[in-house]
Each structure stands twice: as structure tokens, then as C-alpha cells.
Design an enzyme around this catalytic site. Structure first.
Site, PDB file in Angstrom:
ATOM      1  N   GLU A  79       7.297   7.399   2.553  1.00  0.00           N
ATOM      2  CA  GLU A  79       6.157   8.322   2.533  1.00  0.00           C
ATOM      3  C   GLU A  79       6.282   9.419   3.600  1.00  0.00           C
ATOM      4  O   GLU A  79       7.370   9.886   3.893  1.00  0.00           O
ATOM      5  CB  GLU A  79       4.845   7.539   2.643  1.00  0.00           C
TER       6      GLU A  79
ATOM      7  N   ASP B  12      -5.527   5.581  -4.270  1.00  0.00           N
ATOM      8  CA  ASP B  12      -4.441   5.219  -3.365  1.00  0.00           C
ATOM      9  C   ASP B  12      -5.065   4.889  -2.009  1.00  0.00           C
ATOM     10  O   ASP B  12      -6.155   5.366  -1.680  1.00  0.00           O
ATOM     11  CB  ASP B  12      -3.444   6.381  -3.255  1.00  0.00           C
TER      12      ASP B  12
END
Ligand code: BGC
Ligand code: BGC
Length: 856
Positions: free
Chosen positions: A533, A332
Site C-alpha cells: 500500500e 475499506d
């Protein structure tokens, strides 16, 4: 995160000293103590050897062996590097031949959010052609493009946006989910893209997490079945059309434990036992890997303090060797850089642990590539490991036909722009919206509403497609859009208005709730603003923290005898007892996406007074009974939610919630002073604003550019934990951090504690004119303190991070009344400046230690 590490090491120290007392304080004992904490005792037998439906074929394996035998180290490592479209050019692709590349959320060809599908294809085609051009790098291996199509092809203006996963969880309909994935794959392929970073199979245990809405449920059951449905929808079925020309590659993410971090911290630490890691957080992998998901994205989180990106046991021993996953593991967003001992541009640890592709979406892709090559040469990464990683990448490319397919422009769906936001696709999204709505309260059967009535539609969510779509909608955070950025979509109000007009009633939009003719019913649409997020992490589940303006509306209607229906937009269940009490009916609509009209289908009767669609949605997350009941999950030993997992009324059901739910909370309503002002994100109650000349805007996106100012989030230690401001000379411009609602904050205690305003700064260019650091009170003209920073800044070496602190006395001496501060940090100049900032905090006991001191 830091606090946790501290706690962890405190525990370690404590245990250590206990053992010392027992007389085993030698080095070995030290190891014995720390090991179980950092690395829990593992048991591989917890994990199943999956019967994966997609098998290896000797044909493909032979091709891999052949290709590998002809590749240089440079070419191999290039397959393992995934840069981002903002940071590479087509010529970089030609020269280096990256195995893949991505566009992040809110990142578009030419940096233009209104890029057309043709622009996307053009970029895909150029990148592909450059990758297969061997003139510079000697490689003809086609690249592939990955994107976050996480609720439809959400980076594209005009795409069908499905409800976010939390809403899909409430539909509990795997067949529908598979259809959604299939449509998503199609819209993605129209733009020439090969690969989708979905599904997220996080099982969300603490609803404070900013990514709660990316999860289908708090329980593994739905997540497991959805994971296989989505993977089949994206990639096709193992025994039918697997990775055919109508399908894309999928990535199950984020492996593993992302939904189970302490306090719901994004990128935080998961301290579940290994059994729980499998039973709860591993189930999505069981579902998705079994049907052949070809890639897995490593997670930012840690397990017992160790970042998953560097965890060989989980990535290699468990996922690959034990569970039998033969595709690749992609990292990621610079996640490798968070491993102890790594930086974004150097991290053999990640590859050695089993990461196959570095996602390196910043300008450090080049040093990372070079360092990795050097590390292979120096034996810090074995050739066997590199060959294994590249084999996995090639295997997926071969299975997906990337070598044989025509180039992006000539593929099956490529350029069929009529498929983007196609009617038939929107119909499926609309069905998903209808089935996702959860009816929490329906006093006196106030719902359904006759469409022949006079209906007032109220609230800032009523006609606001950006708000109803949430994060990952055109922009990464979902902010900065207007209804015009969603052509073909309908707002909730538009859907209601259309049906009401058809039935002969009246529907009036009134964001602030005012009206002329007393309505028969008020539908109030409100909820959380968009976020993504860690920016969505919260301290508790009290909806009213900063969002209290709708309660008085609800209460006013009630007082006037107007029945009130609340439509609550949110990315998580929240504590809304006051709103529930003030509403006759209350519907959790989650984040429905582009088809707001699906709501009217359920809420309103047809013109003959018949129900069109009944409620079907059931809670896939327990609804909390207190603001601090943040961890409440099905099958908890003591389980006391307000409404349990699986709850959801249908028409005719007996209402269960009274109007007298407990409204008291221990959480204070007015956001208190927070001495952390910006630490990777703005901390409540502080807001970040940019100004240039007369323009003054709140930061709502990861990039902003207007007049003489340019703002962009950047990485210091972890992804986007800092921001960069570039000022052009001309007018006074800069950034400031102001208190929410202009509430003033009292810093007198901080003054007494000898605090300093402290921040990390990196200068990319020396200032061309004076730079001021200022504080203001509500009455800016009379109460301002400005400190000249120019000299201090000029002493800093460029392109390095430094910490600067300014003694609070300096501000009070220069005229700020510290009892009444509304702007705590403003940096401005009329000249040129290029500066990155982070960790802006008030730190006590700094007398004499600050970079700028004003004590006598
Ligand atoms: C990017 C998004 C990305 C996100 C990752 C943002 O700056 O614009 O593309 O997904 O960072 O955290
Ligand atoms: C997110 C991932 C996403 C990636 C690429 C990261 O910040 O955690 O979910 O796929 O960015 O945009």
C-alpha cells in the site's frame, strides 16, 4: 493528498475571483464555480446496464423479506458492521452478531503468525457458533469471515503463494488465472474462511503507486478478462457450480479509480473524466460483475476531491442502479472515516451514499454500531436504506449457502490441511512463475545457461523467499520473515542449485559476490524490498534510490569477463538503465512468490542441453526510459517508453537493448534532507528504529514486541497514519528516526529559518519517569542534545491528540552539531510510557511559537 486539496481549492478560489471580476460574485456564482470541480458533471449513460449472469431468484427474495420482517434495527445494523479479529472476541460476536468479520494482512488467530490451519478453523467455528447463538442478541444469522488472499492464501504459513498480480498480467493467460483463483479458494476454505478480498482490478497508470504490483496491467484489456476469470475461479460459474461448497465469495476492489490517482498517491485523488473512469478504471467491474461477483470494495481514493466511500452517484446511481449490481458494497479499512464530516466511529454519509458494510477494524466498532443505530432512529439514515443494505448482505449469504452449509469445521475442504501448499497447487504456481518472466535483454544469447557450468548465484534476493514474495506475504508489508516462514517454498537459488546438481554443474550462493573459482556465469538477484500500500509509494522510478549496492557487483563481474545475468525482483517497472548496461541478460521476474524454482526451469537447459521452457511473459506495463517517466502507458498520444507494452524476448529473438543506454538522470542519488520525517509513514532518508536495552531493530512490520517495548501502527485521521509505543519500566527504551546509511544531514539552514521539530502526540498514560527527546550526530558520544519532555507531556490531557514543537535552538544549545545530524528524533525513557505519534516534521518560522523555546 493535502497538497492536492489545497491546489484544488486554490483553483476554485482563482476561478471564483475571475468570476468576481466579471461581476457575478454572488452566492450562486460561487456554487457554480465550486461544483464542477468537486462534483464533475456526470452522465450516467457512460455506464452500461450490465447483463449480469447471476439473476435474482424469487425464492431467495422471499426469504430475504421474511428475515427482514423479523429483524430489529440492532440486528440489522450489526449485519453492516465488519470488525477485525484483533479487536473482537467470540463473546462480542455472541452479543452483537456481526454480519461479517475480517483478518487484516498479518493478522492471525491468537496473534500468532504460526497459528496452524486448525487454529484458524477453531476461530472460524467459534465465531460462527457465537453468531448463530441467539441467546443474547436474538439473531441466528450466520456470520462470514473475509480475508486478503491476494496471491494465494497469503496470511497462512505454508500456503502456496502465486506471483503477485503484476507478474500474472505478464502471463496474459486467463485460463491459468482462473485455475489460480480456484486453488486459492480451496486453500482458503481449508481454514474455514468464506470470503476473499480479491481481485484487485486497479488499472495502474502511474507506477509510483505503492500498489502497482496489485494491478495486472496499465491497460484495461487484461484487467477486464482477468477479473472475470478470477471471479469465476473463486465463486464458480453462474451456470455451473456457482458458490457451491467448493467456492468462496469474492470482492472486486477498489471501486473505483484507485489506479489513477494524481502522482500515483495511495488513497489519493483521481481527476479522470467520467468517460476515462469507465473506459480505463471501470473495465475490471465490467468483467467481474458480469460473471456475478457478489461484492465490491469501495476505494480509499477520491474522485475530484470527494472520497468514493461517500459518493452516492458512483456507489448507488452507477454501480447499483445503472450497472445492476445486486450484491453488497463493503468499505475499506475505516475508509468511511475519511469522508468529510465523518469519523471512524460515526458516518451516516457512507451508508446514505450506498455503502452496505462498514469495515471497521479498530476498537471503534462499538461506538460506530451504537451511533449508526441512533442515526437510524433519528432518521439520519432511512430505514429503507438499511433494509436495502441488509437485503444485499442476506442475498449474498443465501446465494452462498451460508445459512444451509454445515458450520466451518464440517465443510468440504475444512481441515484438509494437505491442500495448503499442496504439490499440485505449487505446480500451478510454478507454471505461473515461468510464464510471468519477461526477458528484456539477452546479448549474445547468453541465456539459456547450461546447467553443467560453474554458476555463481549472487545478491540479497537470491536465497530470500520473503523478498521474492513481496508485500502481503505472511505479514502485511511482507517484512519480518525468514525462509523458515515459508515451509515448502523454494528460493530462486534453491531452484537453480537443485537443477545444477542434477546436471552435474556447480551452483554456489554468494550474497556479496565473492568467489574462489572464477564462475562461468554470475546470476545476480536483486530488487525492491517488500512493501504494501502507501508504504510503497515512491517519488520516482529510479531503482538506485537507496538500492545501489548491486551495480558495482554487476560491473565487477563484467570487468572480469564473467557474463552477468540480472534477475530483477520488483513490484513495478523501474528505471534501471545502469543495471541493464552492466548486464548481458536481464529478466524482470516481478514478485514470483513461493515457487522460486520456476525461474530455473526457464533459465537453465536440461542435462542434455535442451531448453526446458522458453520465455512467454510480455510486459503488461510499459518499461520507463527515465526515472521521472512515471506515467507511460499503452496508447498514450506520445509514447516513448524504453520498452513498450507487450515487449518480451523469447529464445533466439534478436536482442534490442545495447550496452549504452542513457545513464544520466536528473534525480539526485543521495537522498536529500527531508523535512517531513514521519507523516503516516517514514519519509526517505529517515528510517524508524526501536530499541530496548541492547536490542535495536528497524521497524519492518505493523507490530513489534520485544523486551520492554511494544510498537503498533494506529489510526489518527486515516488508517495507520500514526504509531503507538508502549514502554515498560526497566531499561532505557524508545524509538528513533535515523538517516539512511547513517548519512549525516545538515540542519543549519533549518536553524537559521527558526525551525522547530514538530509532532502530534497522544498520551495514553502519564510517564512514570523522565522522557527525553534527543538528537544525535554520527559520533553519538560527543554530539547529543536531549530535551526533557516530561513536564510538557504531563500537562497534556490523556487520550487526545496535541501538537508539540521544540525549537531547534534547544538542540544546538544542548550540544548537537546541527551540520551533522544522523538521528533527528529520539524519544526514550527508562520508565513506563504509552504514547502515539505522527506528523513529525521540521517546520520553519516558529520563533517564539513553539511549545518549548530556547531563544534568548
Ligand atoms: C493490518 C492489515 C491491513 C492493513 C490495512 C494493517 O495494519 O495489519 O491487516 O490490511 O493494515 O491497511
Ligand atoms: C486494503 C484492502 C484490504 C483491506 C483489508 C486495506 O488496507 O486497502 O485492499 O482488503 O485493507 O485488509
Amino acid at each position: 493528498m493535502m497538497i492536492q486539496n489545497k491546489v484544488m481549492s486554490n483553483v476554485a478560489t482563482l476561478l471564483f475571483s475571475i468570476l468576481m471580476l466579471n461581476g457575478c460574485g454572488n452566492e450562486q456564482a460561487d456554487n457554480q464555480i465550486i461544483l464542477p470541480l468537486v462534483n464533475p458533471k456526470t452522465n450516467i449513460n457512460i455506464w452500461p446496464d450490465l447483463n449480469i449472469e447471476v439473476k435474482k431468484s424469487s425464492d431467495i427474495e422471499e426469504k430475504i423479506t421474511y428475515l427482514l420482517s423479523r429483524m430489529t434495527i440492532e440486528q440489522k445494523v450489526a449485519q453492516m458492521i465488519q470488525p477485525e479479529i484483533r479487536d473482537i472476541t467470540v463473546e462480542d460476536m455472541r452479543k452483537y452478531g456481526f454480519g461479517s468479520y475480517l483478518n487484516g494482512g498479518g493478522s492471525f488467530p491468537n496473534g500468532n503468525k504460526h497459528s496452524t490451519p486448525e487454529d484458524w478453523i477453531k476461530l472460524a467455528e467459534s465465531m460462527y457458533q457465537a453468531s448463530t447463538d441467539d441467546s443474547l442478541d436474538g439473531s441466528r444469522i450466520p456470520t462470514m469471515w473475509g480475508t486478503d488472499a491476494v496471491h494465494g492464501h497469503n496470511n497462512i504459513v505454508g500456503a502456496t503463494l502465486f506471483p503477485h498480480n503484476i507478474g500474472l498480467g505478464a502471463t496474459n493467460n486467463p485460463a491459468l488465472i482462473e485455475k489460480i483463483a480456484e486453488i486459492t479458494a480451496k486453500e482458503v476454505m481449508v481454514t474455514g474462511i468464506d470470503w476473499v478480498f480479491a481481485p484487485t482490478v486497479a488499472v495502474v497508470r502511474d507506477d509510483r503507486w505503492g500498489r502497482t504490483y496489485e494491478g495486472y496491467s496499465e491497460d484495461p484489456e487484461i484487467v477486464r478478462s482477468y477479473s472475470s476469470a478470477i471471479v469465476k475461479g473463486l465463486q464458480g460459474h453462474a451456470d455451473k457450480d456457482f458458490l457451491s461448497e467448493k467456492r468462496v465469495i469474492s470482492s472486486i476492489k477498489h471501486f473505483i479509480g484507485d489506479g489513477g490517482t494524481e502522482a500515483g498517491d495511495d488513497q489519493g485523488d483521481n481527476i479522470s473524466t467520467e468517460q476515462t473512469l469507465f473506459d480505463i478504471h471501470g473495465q475490471g467491474y465490467v468483467g467481474g460483475l458480469t460473471v456475478g461477483a457478489q461484492s465490491v470494495m469501495a476505494s480509499f481514493n477520491s474522485w475530484y476531491g470527494q472520497k468514493i466511500h461517500g459518493n452516492k452517484y458512483l456507489l448507488t446511481d452507477v454501480l447499483k442502479n445503472r450497472m445492476g449490481f445486486d450484491g453488497f458494497v463493503v468499505g475499506d479499512w475505516n475508509g468511511h472515516g475519511q469522508i468529510d464530516g465523518c469519523t471512524n466511529d460515526s458516518c451516516p454519509q457512507a451508508i446514505n451514499a450506498g455503502l452496505d458494510i462498514f469495515m471497521v477494524p479498530t476498537d471503534v466498532w462499538k461506538p460506530l454500531l451504537e451511533n449508526t443505530i441512533a442515526q437510524v432512529r433519528a432518521g439520519k439514515i432511512s430505514r429503507t436504506r438499511i433494509n436495502d443494505a441488509v437485503s444485499r448482505i442476506l442475498r449474498v449469504k443465501l446465494r452462498a449457502g451460508i445459512f444451509d452449509k454445515p458450520s466451518p469445521i464440517a465443510r468440504k475442504f475444512s481441515g484438509q490441511t494437505e491442500l495448503i501448499g499442496a504439490r499440485a497447487h505449487r505446480e500451478v504456481a510454478k507454471q505461473a512463475v515461468r510464464e510471468s518472466l519477461v526477458l528484456l535483454k539477452n546479448k549474445n544469447n547468453i541465456l539459456p545457461i547450461s546447467a553443467k557450468q560453474n554458476i555463481l548465484v549472487v545478491g540479497d534476493g537470491a536465497d530470500n523467499i520473503g523478498k521474492q514474495s513481496g508485500g502481503w506475504s505472511v505479514s502485511w508489508q511482507g517484512t519480518g520473515n525468514t525462509n523458515e516462514d515459508f515451509p515448502g517454498a523454494t528460493s530462486i537459488f534453491q531452484g537453480i542449485a537443485e537443477q545444477v546438481a542434477f546436471a552435474g554443474g556447480t551452483a554456489t550462493l554468494s550474497v556479496d559476490g565473492s568467489y574462489q573459482d572464477k564462475p562461468d556465469v554470475a546470476i545476480v538477484v536483486y530488487g525492491e524490498p517488500p512493501y504494501a500500500e502507501g508504504h510503497g509509494d515512491v517519488d520516482n522510478l529510479d531503482f538506485q534510490q537507496g538500492n545501489n549496492k548491486h551495480l558495482s557487483l554487476l560491473r565487477n563481474f563484467k570487468q572480469q569477463g564473467i557474463p552477468v545475468v540480472s534477475l530483477f525482483i520488483s513490484g513495478r517497472p523501474m528505471w534501471v538503465n545502469e543495471e541493464l548496461n552492466a548486464s548481458d541478460a536481464f529478466v524482470a521476474v516481478w514478485l514470483p512468490g513461493s515457487e522460486g524454482s520456476g525461474i530455473a526451469d526457464v533459465l537453465l537447459t536440461d542435462q542434455d542441453g535442451n531448453i526446458q521452457h522458453d520465455f512467454k511473459g510480455k510486459l503488461s506495463f510499459s518499461w520507463p526510459n527515465a526515472a521521472d517517466q512515471t506515467v507511460v502507458n499503452r496508447n498514450d498520444v506520445s509514447y516513448s517508453p524504453l520498452l513498450p507494452y507487450g515487449f518480451g524476448l523469447t529464445y533466439g529473438d534478436k536482442n534490442v537493448l545495447s550496452d549504452n543506454l542513457n545513464e544520466s538522470t536528473t534525480i539526485t542519488q543521495k537522498s536529500p534532507l527531508n523535512r517531513e520525517i514521519y507523516t503516516g509513514s517514514m519519509k526517505k532518508p529517515w528510517l524508524l528504529r526501536l530499541f530496548s536495552g541492547k536490542e535495536d531493530i528497524e521497524v519492518s512490520s505493523n507490530t513489534h514486541q520485544f523486551s520492554t517495548i511494544n510498537y503498533r501502527t494506529v489510526d489518527k485521521k486515516i488508517q495507520e497514519d500514526a504509531f503507538k509505543i508502549t514502554l515498560e519500566a526497566g531499561v532505557r527504551s524508545g524509538m528513533k528516526m535515523v538517516s539512511e546509511s547513517n548519512y549525516s544531514q545538515d540542519l543549519r539552514l533549518d536553524l537559521a529559518a527558526e525551525s522547530a521539530l514538530t509532532f502530534d502526540v497522544k498520551l495514553s498514560k502519564s510517564p512514570s519517569d523522565n522522557v527525553l527527546l534527543s538528537m544525535y550526530c554520527a559520533n553519538t558520544d560527543e554530539c547529543v542534545g536531549s530535551i526533557k519532555m516530561t513536564d510538557v507531556l504531563n500537562t497534556l490531557p490523556l487520550d487526545e491528540w496535541h501538537t508539540i514543537s521544540v525549537d531547534l535552538t534547544c538542540f544546538s544549545k544542548s550540544g548537537v552539531n546541527l551540520a551533522d545530524v544522523t538521528t533527528v528524533f529520539e524519544l526514550s525513557s527508562v520508565g513506563q510510557l504509552e504514547v502515539s505519534l505522527t506528523n513529525i516534521t521540521l517546520i520553519p518560522y516558529q520563533r517564539g511559537k513553539s511549545s518549548i523555546n530556547c531563544h534568548q
